[in-house]
Write a protein that holds these residues in place. Structure first.
Motif, PDB file in Angstrom:
ATOM      1  N   TYR A  48       0.799  -1.232   0.000  1.00 25.17           N
ATOM      2  CA  TYR A  48       0.000   0.000   0.000  1.00 25.17           C
ATOM      3  C   TYR A  48       0.834   1.286   0.000  1.00 25.17           C
ATOM      4  O   TYR A  48       0.276   2.379   0.005  1.00 25.17           O
ATOM      5  CB  TYR A  48      -0.925   0.028   1.229  1.00 25.17           C
ATOM      6  CG  TYR A  48      -1.830  -1.169   1.336  1.00 25.17           C
ATOM      7  CD1 TYR A  48      -2.913  -1.330   0.474  1.00 25.17           C
ATOM      8  CD2 TYR A  48      -1.605  -2.163   2.285  1.00 25.17           C
ATOM      9  CE1 TYR A  48      -3.750  -2.431   0.561  1.00 25.17           C
ATOM     10  CE2 TYR A  48      -2.432  -3.274   2.386  1.00 25.17           C
ATOM     11  CZ  TYR A  48      -3.497  -3.397   1.521  1.00 25.17           C
ATOM     12  OH  TYR A  48      -4.322  -4.494   1.607  1.00 25.17           O
ATOM     13  N   PHE A  86      -8.766  -7.911  -8.529  1.00 26.91           N
ATOM     14  CA  PHE A  86      -7.766  -7.380  -7.614  1.00 26.91           C
ATOM     15  C   PHE A  86      -7.554  -8.330  -6.434  1.00 26.91           C
ATOM     16  O   PHE A  86      -8.475  -9.015  -5.994  1.00 26.91           O
ATOM     17  CB  PHE A  86      -8.210  -6.028  -7.046  1.00 26.91           C
ATOM     18  CG  PHE A  86      -8.394  -4.953  -8.068  1.00 26.91           C
ATOM     19  CD1 PHE A  86      -7.418  -4.688  -9.014  1.00 26.91           C
ATOM     20  CD2 PHE A  86      -9.546  -4.182  -8.083  1.00 26.91           C
ATOM     21  CE1 PHE A  86      -7.593  -3.695  -9.957  1.00 26.91           C
ATOM     22  CE2 PHE A  86      -9.727  -3.187  -9.021  1.00 26.91           C
ATOM     23  CZ  PHE A  86      -8.748  -2.934  -9.957  1.00 26.91           C
ATOM     24  N   GLY A  97      -2.068  -2.953  -3.834  1.00 28.22           N
ATOM     25  CA  GLY A  97      -1.532  -2.259  -5.002  1.00 28.22           C
ATOM     26  C   GLY A  97      -2.146  -0.900  -5.236  1.00 28.22           C
ATOM     27  O   GLY A  97      -1.694  -0.157  -6.111  1.00 28.22           O
ATOM     28  N   PHE A  98      -3.171  -0.556  -4.457  1.00 23.52           N
ATOM     29  CA  PHE A  98      -3.775   0.769  -4.548  1.00 23.52           C
ATOM     30  C   PHE A  98      -3.275   1.619  -3.390  1.00 23.52           C
ATOM     31  O   PHE A  98      -3.248   1.177  -2.241  1.00 23.52           O
ATOM     32  CB  PHE A  98      -5.301   0.678  -4.517  1.00 23.52           C
ATOM     33  CG  PHE A  98      -5.887   0.286  -5.834  1.00 23.52           C
ATOM     34  CD1 PHE A  98      -6.464   1.238  -6.663  1.00 23.52           C
ATOM     35  CD2 PHE A  98      -5.860  -1.018  -6.256  1.00 23.52           C
ATOM     36  CE1 PHE A  98      -6.997   0.882  -7.887  1.00 23.52           C
ATOM     37  CE2 PHE A  98      -6.392  -1.400  -7.481  1.00 23.52           C
ATOM     38  CZ  PHE A  98      -6.961  -0.435  -8.298  1.00 23.52           C
ATOM     39  N   ASN A 110      -1.345   3.809  -7.836  1.00 24.31           N
ATOM     40  CA  ASN A 110      -0.970   2.395  -7.790  1.00 24.31           C
ATOM     41  C   ASN A 110       0.508   2.249  -7.501  1.00 24.31           C
ATOM     42  O   ASN A 110       1.297   3.168  -7.716  1.00 24.31           O
ATOM     43  CB  ASN A 110      -1.293   1.698  -9.111  1.00 24.31           C
ATOM     44  CG  ASN A 110      -2.763   1.684  -9.443  1.00 24.31           C
ATOM     45  OD1 ASN A 110      -3.195   2.261 -10.438  1.00 24.31           O
ATOM     46  ND2 ASN A 110      -3.547   1.026  -8.617  1.00 24.31           N
ATOM     47  N   ASN A 111       0.871   1.069  -7.013  1.00 24.07           N
ATOM     48  CA  ASN A 111       2.278   0.722  -6.877  1.00 24.07           C
ATOM     49  C   ASN A 111       2.515  -0.660  -7.481  1.00 24.07           C
ATOM     50  O   ASN A 111       1.622  -1.244  -8.111  1.00 24.07           O
ATOM     51  CB  ASN A 111       2.738   0.815  -5.417  1.00 24.07           C
ATOM     52  CG  ASN A 111       2.072  -0.225  -4.530  1.00 24.07           C
ATOM     53  OD1 ASN A 111       1.503  -1.224  -4.997  1.00 24.07           O
ATOM     54  ND2 ASN A 111       2.129  -0.017  -3.228  1.00 24.07           N
ATOM     55  N   ILE A 114       0.122  -4.057  -7.411  1.00 23.38           N
ATOM     56  CA  ILE A 114      -1.119  -4.289  -8.157  1.00 23.38           C
ATOM     57  C   ILE A 114      -0.938  -5.416  -9.172  1.00 23.38           C
ATOM     58  O   ILE A 114      -1.863  -6.208  -9.413  1.00 23.38           O
ATOM     59  CB  ILE A 114      -1.620  -2.996  -8.848  1.00 23.38           C
ATOM     60  CG1 ILE A 114      -3.032  -3.194  -9.402  1.00 23.38           C
ATOM     61  CG2 ILE A 114      -0.662  -2.527  -9.930  1.00 23.38           C
ATOM     62  CD1 ILE A 114      -3.669  -1.929  -9.933  1.00 23.38           C
ATOM     63  N   LEU A 275       4.306   3.663 -13.735  1.00 19.20           N
ATOM     64  CA  LEU A 275       3.243   3.965 -12.789  1.00 19.20           C
ATOM     65  C   LEU A 275       3.166   5.459 -12.493  1.00 19.20           C
ATOM     66  O   LEU A 275       2.079   6.001 -12.279  1.00 19.20           O
ATOM     67  CB  LEU A 275       3.473   3.192 -11.484  1.00 19.20           C
ATOM     68  CG  LEU A 275       3.214   1.685 -11.559  1.00 19.20           C
ATOM     69  CD1 LEU A 275       3.704   0.995 -10.295  1.00 19.20           C
ATOM     70  CD2 LEU A 275       1.735   1.399 -11.770  1.00 19.20           C
TER      71      LEU A 275
END
Length: 482
Positions: A48, A86, A97-98, A110-111, A114, A275
């Motif tokens: 996160y 997800f 991932g958010f 996002n990272n 995700i 990203l």
């Protein structure tokens, strides 16, 4: 007297300008740190934590929140955002991932997690186990891209409609309400529409769907980072595992499916830039985050097989592996580029990327004043024989995910499943992969993979296909231990 009046006017004007600047900074640019429960725990930070993508590519939180309510017909299923596959932990506000971060206002970005968080379940009624740095085999990235653009193209995406939905779920202050109505909603729509031209190739009817768990990584790099004109290439591949990156720390090893990047540091930088959607705000901060990711992923161990293993049969299977597989997957060849000839798997991924694209991408990153070994400035010749650590959780198999289980991979191509469903997370320990056949729950929730479609071929990799069935069983038992 006139002099005093002028001074008073200038002072008032300075106060007004200063107040306006402070208001603008506070409402649009002030940056608040993420909470300690994210930043203080490496697993949570990977899942996160912000890498800076919210600054330019983030979506205002309340717009993101109401989009599934406004446009349910544009989602590939009846369960809102969950229909995109997800990885979503119970009790968490957003999927893995958010990233939720306040930069003036709350934004969602996002990272890496995700696409790089795997999940599996022991049965349909079991809770999922999530494995960070694993392949996101259930995530439908292409459908998510389309959803964002299609929502922005819809005439209902306007301030009146969005504010009506937002007012139903939260009580914004009049200032925040005005900012959303007159600034954030119009700007968000404009930025999402700007992505449409970059996504044109995923709307082509003559191209197959990527399906759950795949992306067209090199075309994404061509069109987003480099800005190359679109061509007729397509090369969707499975999202890879990125655990245990230290295994690449030796001379001659290249990364990505086709060996198109020199090292893990470069891969992390290029993925993170994708990203971010723009040059980093601060190269120092960006590269510190890249270094943290490299350290975390280098030390991240592959997951242990969670079901029973017959250790005696696995030991016998190692002898089969050493005889049949080790020359590519347990030797100095692992991670080194190998010519396609002799392996003969689907070639389309190779055709998406040329030397000129690598040169252009490296020059683009240099424009950001970022130094890295970068992408290999050569035309591609074949695919890397991959390391097999955690291979049990990396189904479907081959670079394009065209073979659902390890047992299927040991069959001749004509006997491998020609049609199956990707993205279901109930595990099949007998065949070592995920449940994927027709007339199962996989057909209800997954995406169809037809090996007859372009770039989806399951041919090649004949190694082990002529073994006696008893040896295949022993080999599969050993592969569970890796």
């Amino acid at each position: 007297m006139k002099h005093r009046k002028l001074i008073r006017t200038v002072a008032i004007l300075a106060v007004v300008i200063g107040a306006g600047a402070l208001f603008t900074w506070y409402q649009f640019f002030r940056e608040e740190p993420q909470p300690q429960w994210i930043t203080g725990d490496p697993e949570m930070r990977f899942k996160y934590g912000s890498i800076g993508g919210e600054r330019d590519a983030g979506i205002p939180y309340w717009i993101f929140y109401v989009m599934p309510r406004m446009f349910p017909e544009k989602i590939p299923g009846p369960n809102g955002f969950a229909s995109f596959g997800f990885a979503w932990e119970q009790g968490q506000e957003l999927p893995i991932g958010f990233v939720k971060k306040t930069i003036g206002f709350e934004r969602v970005g996002n990272n890496c997690a995700i696409c790089h968080t795997a999940s599996y379940r022991r049965s349909d009624d079991a809770n999922p186990t999530f494995v960070t740095a694993g392949p996101g085999h259930a995530f439908n990235l292409e459908a998510m891209f389309r959803f964002l653009v299609d929502c922005a193209k819809d005439p209902r995406f306007n301030s009146d409609n969005l504010m009506h939905e937002i007012d139903l779920v939260t009580d914004l202050s009049w200032i925040d309400s005005a900012i959303y109505r007159f600034v954030l909603i119009p700007i968000t729509r404009k930025r999402l529409l700007e992505r449409e031209s970059q996504f044109q190739w995923i709307y082509r009817h003559d191209f197959p769907e990527w399906g759950r768990g795949r992306d067209d990584a090199m075309n994404l790099t061509k069109y987003f980072l480099v800005g190359s004109p679109m061509d007729d290439s397509i090369g969707p591949t499975d999202m890879p595992s990125i655990w245990n990156l230290k295994k690449y720390d030796r001379e001659g090893t290249t990364l990505n499916w086709a060996g198109d990047s020199h090292d893990e540091y470069s891969v992390i930088i290029d993925s993170a830039l994708g990203l971010l959607g723009a040059a980093p705000k601060s190269n120092d901060e960006f590269l510190q985050e890249v270094q943290w990711l490299q350290d975390y992923l280098s030390a991240k161990a592959p997951p242990k097989y969670p079901f029973a293993i017959d250790e005696v049969r696995a030991a016998s299977g190692k002898a089969v592996f050493d005889r049949e597989c080790a020359r590519c997957h347990a030797s100095d060849l692992t991670g080194a580029r190998m010519e396609l000839r002799g392996v003969d798997t689907d070639p389309e991924r190779l055709w998406t990327w040329k030397k000129a694209h690598a040169v252009a991408a490296n020059n683009k990153v240099k424009e950001f004043d970022i130094d890295r070994p970068g992408l290999v400035e050569e035309d591609l010749i074949g695919y890397n024989p991959p390391f097999l650590d955690g291979i049990w959780l990396r189904a479907p198999y081959l670079h394009n995910g065209s073979v659902p289980t390890l047992r299927d991979l040991l069959k001749p191509p004509a006997d491998r499943p020609a049609l199956f469903w990707r993205g279901y997370d109930v595990y099949d320990p007998t065949n070592v992969g995920f449940v994927s056949a027709a007339d199962t729950r996989a057909q209800e929730v997954g995406t169809q993979h037809d090996v007859a479609d372009r770039s989806n071929g399951n041919g090649g990799h004949l190694f082990g296909t002529t073994l006696p069935e008893a040896d295949k069983d022993l080999l599969v038992e050993y592969l569970k231990t890796l």
